[in-house]
Motif scaffolding. Structure first.
Motif, PDB file in Angstrom:
ATOM      1  N   PHE A 193       3.351 -49.668  55.241  1.00 50.13           N
ATOM      2  CA  PHE A 193       3.102 -49.620  56.686  1.00 50.13           C
ATOM      3  C   PHE A 193       3.324 -51.005  57.264  1.00 50.13           C
ATOM      4  O   PHE A 193       3.095 -52.014  56.584  1.00 50.13           O
ATOM      5  N   CYS A 235      -5.505 -39.470  63.485  1.00 46.59           N
ATOM      6  CA  CYS A 235      -5.949 -39.511  62.091  1.00 46.59           C
ATOM      7  C   CYS A 235      -7.187 -38.646  61.904  1.00 46.59           C
ATOM      8  O   CYS A 235      -7.294 -37.872  60.954  1.00 46.59           O
ATOM      9  N   ASN A 293      -6.912 -35.367  59.537  1.00 44.46           N
ATOM     10  CA  ASN A 293      -7.600 -35.392  58.242  1.00 44.46           C
ATOM     11  C   ASN A 293      -9.055 -34.941  58.315  1.00 44.46           C
ATOM     12  O   ASN A 293      -9.794 -35.078  57.343  1.00 44.46           O
ATOM     13  N   ARG A 331     -10.977 -43.382  58.853  1.00 45.81           N
ATOM     14  CA  ARG A 331      -9.924 -43.785  57.932  1.00 45.81           C
ATOM     15  C   ARG A 331      -9.085 -44.872  58.581  1.00 45.81           C
ATOM     16  O   ARG A 331      -8.447 -45.668  57.909  1.00 45.81           O
ATOM     17  N   LEU A 332      -9.033 -44.819  59.892  1.00 41.25           N
ATOM     18  CA  LEU A 332      -8.265 -45.795  60.655  1.00 41.25           C
ATOM     19  C   LEU A 332      -9.100 -46.145  61.866  1.00 41.25           C
ATOM     20  O   LEU A 332      -9.602 -45.260  62.554  1.00 41.25           O
ATOM     21  N   ARG A 366      -6.462 -49.830  58.348  1.00 40.81           N
ATOM     22  CA  ARG A 366      -6.540 -48.663  57.455  1.00 40.81           C
ATOM     23  C   ARG A 366      -6.425 -49.163  56.029  1.00 40.81           C
ATOM     24  O   ARG A 366      -6.334 -50.363  55.797  1.00 40.81           O
ATOM     25  N   CYS A 422      -7.944 -43.512  53.941  1.00 42.83           N
ATOM     26  CA  CYS A 422      -6.573 -43.198  54.346  1.00 42.83           C
ATOM     27  C   CYS A 422      -5.714 -42.950  53.114  1.00 42.83           C
ATOM     28  O   CYS A 422      -5.778 -43.696  52.136  1.00 42.83           O
ATOM     29  N   THR A 423      -4.924 -41.883  53.169  1.00 37.58           N
ATOM     30  CA  THR A 423      -4.047 -41.555  52.028  1.00 37.58           C
ATOM     31  C   THR A 423      -2.582 -41.743  52.417  1.00 37.58           C
ATOM     32  O   THR A 423      -1.706 -41.227  51.733  1.00 37.58           O
ATOM     33  N   TYR A 424      -2.336 -42.481  53.485  1.00 35.03           N
ATOM     34  CA  TYR A 424      -0.990 -42.529  54.083  1.00 35.03           C
ATOM     35  C   TYR A 424      -0.516 -41.093  54.338  1.00 35.03           C
ATOM     36  O   TYR A 424       0.660 -40.784  54.226  1.00 35.03           O
ATOM     37  N   CYS A 425      -1.467 -40.234  54.639  1.00 36.34           N
ATOM     38  CA  CYS A 425      -1.162 -38.807  54.882  1.00 36.34           C
ATOM     39  C   CYS A 425      -0.263 -38.245  53.784  1.00 36.34           C
ATOM     40  O   CYS A 425       0.786 -37.624  54.065  1.00 36.34           O
ATOM     41  N   PRO A 466       3.304 -39.819  58.733  1.00 37.03           N
ATOM     42  CA  PRO A 466       1.843 -39.804  58.908  1.00 37.03           C
ATOM     43  C   PRO A 466       1.473 -39.505  60.365  1.00 37.03           C
ATOM     44  O   PRO A 466       2.217 -39.868  61.285  1.00 37.03           O
TER      45      PRO A 466
HETATM   46  S1  SF4 Z   1      -1.592 -42.549  57.423  1.00 39.54           S
HETATM   47 FE1  SF4 Z   1      -2.731 -40.665  57.811  1.00 39.54          FE
HETATM   48  S2  SF4 Z   1      -4.698 -41.018  56.809  1.00 39.54           S
HETATM   49 FE2  SF4 Z   1      -3.735 -43.010  57.020  1.00 39.54          FE
HETATM   50  S3  SF4 Z   1      -4.480 -43.845  58.968  1.00 39.54           S
HETATM   51 FE3  SF4 Z   1      -2.572 -42.759  59.421  1.00 39.54          FE
HETATM   52  S4  SF4 Z   1      -3.190 -40.691  60.005  1.00 39.54           S
HETATM   53 FE4  SF4 Z   1      -4.943 -41.654  58.945  1.00 39.54          FE
END
Ligand code: SF4
Ligand code: SF4
Ligand code: SF4
Lengths: 251, 316
Positions: free
Chosen positions: A5, A22, A26, A34-35, A56, A116-119, A129
């Motif tokens: 990111f 987010c 999620n 998460r963020l 995040r 956060c799992t990077y979606c 994401p």
């Molecule tokens: S990547 Fe996904 S889990 Fe991570 S901050 Fe963004 S929306 Fe949230």
């Protein structure tokens, strides 16, 4: 493939769209995140500026959270994502002690660690994401750091000397970068609070780590008798109780 | 909005989300404290048997494993109740992740408890044939396998070292809390074990020879002295990490836990040190027991403070 990111803080306008996206994507419970978009104020009135920093999980290459997790609930995916398997998590909170960025929380609904799992679930089906999609100014740039032609690699090349990570001294090697940041933005020790507040006093703490209806006895009895599930009221209460450090956060 | 003057290098932050409070609290302190007793008595017993005849400490053979067994069970119970998903503890054995000191520690501590239990069955079986009831298979096994005690003891001493110190490695792996550094915490855990072990054995040393009791006082004096020295140097001279420095500056300035820390230091380290040194000259059982109580209470307080203070710092 190593996914990463980059947030261009010059572009971020603090709308918190990513934060909300987010939460929705999620199903992040109230009182946790998460963020989050941190904001800080720079300068002295009237010459002041507000700066926003989305925070995040950094999906560290050398992740202390993964190292300390006793059951591999936190694990690396091949694409570099530090993922979490909540079904395996024992709730020891070791990862919360290990992550230098405070990126992990104890989910008050599942009583397991989450972050956060990077979606990862979206990435798997070829989507971006949720927070990237939501950003109206494209301040969040996501892509493959090993592909020299990916957006993120090109952005990093373009901004060469100006690309920073949080807390580089922790040698976690984050896969999460910032452009347009500075010490004041990224280093929490460069922060201060005014009017008698400091980084240690009068901090609003969650009055319980995880679910407040999941006390020590409940943890053992819950599988047999169940227990109260958290509702909005309990979250609001817990999110607004101000505590000193003498009354610990509870556990 | 910012109306105060603020340095160009600083920013005013708004902590607009609730922050997790202290995540590892007093439950973990009990865990560490009880473990210090559980492994400490093994170190002390080994030292005493090396220096003295068994007849000098007649009850040590059966009392030591009982104390260790009880302390280790408290330690494991508090480990378990601190988990948000206690039944999943089994995952540590089914899906172990060996880079984690939590995993290594859980395995070693379980083996250690197993060995201590065998010593306890032997010790109790030999000494109290009718306990817990006539025909008990475990104590019968113990009675019939007395020589196993001496054979297991070297393994137990060896195992007691990692079981004592693995918590220090967990703290070192807790990268977010810079106050906890591996070399110092490892040695602090060792000193804590010697301190707690000698303090615990003082309570059963009433019938021992003066010389054996003197050795207990010696170990108590040495461990309180060196542990105190390490705490002081960490407390005042942790300059190499900015986060530890910031936390300690807040505590030094009279912030949270300052008073608890000094009460713990005085009760648990300074007073017991002088009593123990005095006791090496003149044998005063009551005073030594008093020192042992203080040492155990002070150790708990200081460990509690040291566990909690680095968790006060907002990380982002
Ligand atoms: S990547 Fe996904 S889990 Fe991570 S901050 Fe963004 S929306 Fe949230
Ligand atoms: S930022 Fe924290 S949670 Fe994310 S990978 Fe790094 S150590 Fe783990
Ligand atoms: S809380 Fe869960 S994810 Fe975190 S270290 Fe413990 S088992 Fe692993």
């Amino acid at each position: 493939m190593k996914l990463g990111f980059l947030v261009d803080l010059n572009l971020c306008m603090g709308c918190k769209g990513c934060e909300i996206a987010c939460k929705v994507e999620n199903e992040v419970p109230l009182s946790t995140w998460r963020l989050r978009v941190k904001y800080i104020d720079l300068g002295t009135f009237p010459d002041t500026r507000r700066s926003f920093t989305p925070l995040r999980c950094n999906h560290c290459e050398s992740a202390p959270c993964e190292r300390i997790c006793p059951v591999s609930a936190l694990h690396y995916l091949e694409n570099g994502i530090v993922n979490i398997d909540s079904a395996r998590c024992i709730g020891c909170a070791g990862c919360m002690m290990a992550c230098p960025y405070g990126a992990i929380y104890m989910d008050p609904e599942t009583n397991t660690a989450d972050k956060c799992t990077y979606c990862a679930h979206r990435i798997e089906s070829g989507m971006m994401p949720a927070c990237v999609v939501a950003c109206p100014v494209e301040a969040n740039i996501f892509g493959d750091l090993e592909d020299d032609h990916s957006n993120i690699s090109l952005y990093i090349m373009e901004h060469k000397g100006a690309v920073q990570v949080r807390k580089p001294e922790k040698h976690t090697n984050p896969h999460h970068y910032y452009v347009g940041g500075g010490n004041q933005t990224l280093n929490p020790l460069a922060h201060q609070r005014i009017e008698g507040y400091n980084l240690f006093n009068n901090i609003t703490h969650l009055d319980h780590v995880g679910d407040k209806n999941h006390g020590i006895l409940d943890r053992f009895l819950a599988p047999f008798v169940g227990h109260d599930t958290p509702d909005n009221v309990s979250f609001i209460e817990s999110a607004t109780s101000e505590e000193s450090h003498e009354q610990e956060g509870g556990h | 909005m910012v109306e105060n003057a603020i340095h160009a290098t600083q920013a005013v932050v708004t902590l607009d989300v609730p922050i997790q409070g202290i995540v590892w609290g007093s439950i973990i302190t009990v865990n560490m404290w009880a473990k210090s007793i559980g492994t400490g008595v093994v170190f002390l017993a080994a030292f005493l048997w090396f220096r003295h005849n068994k007849e000098d400490m007649p009850n040590l053979r059966w009392a030591m494993p009982i104390i260790a067994f009880l302390a280790l069970n408290v330690f494991l119970l508090f480990t378990l109740i601190d988990l948000h998903q206690p039944y999943r503890m089994i995952n540590i054995f089914l899906h172990p992740h060996w880079t984690s000191s939590i995993t290594v520690g859980a395995w070693l501590a379980s083996i250690f408890l197993g060995l201590i239990s065998i010593l306890m069955f032997i010790g109790v079986g030999e000494k109290f044939p009718g306990v817990p009831f006539k025909g008990c298979l475990l104590t019968k096994f113990g009675r019939n396998n007395g020589p196993l005690y001496e054979k297991l003891m070297p393994f137990l001493i060896f195992l007691a070292i990692p079981v004592t110190t693995y918590t220090a490695i967990i703290m070192a792996q807790s990268s977010a809390r810079e106050l906890w550094q591996a070399p110092t915490e490892v040695m602090q855990m060792m000193w804590a074990a010697l301190m707690a072990g000698s303090a615990a054995l003082i309570f059963i040393s009433g019938e021992w020879t003066k010389e054996a009791r003197k050795d207990l006082a010696l170990i108590l004096a040495l461990s309180t002295f060196f542990s105190f020295g390490m705490y002081m140097s960490e407390y005042f001279f942790s300059f190499k990490s900015s986060e530890a420095e910031a936390v300690l500056a807040f505590v030094h300035s009279g912030g949270s836990y300052n008073i608890e820390f000094w009460i713990g230091m005085t009760l648990g380290f300074i007073i017991p040190f002088f009593i123990a040194v005095g006791n090496m000259k003149s044998d005063n059982k009551t005073l030594l027991k008093f020192a042992a109580i203080l040492a155990l209470v002070g150790l708990f307080l200081v460990k509690d403070v040291w566990l909690k203070i680095p968790q006060m710092l907002p990380l982002s």
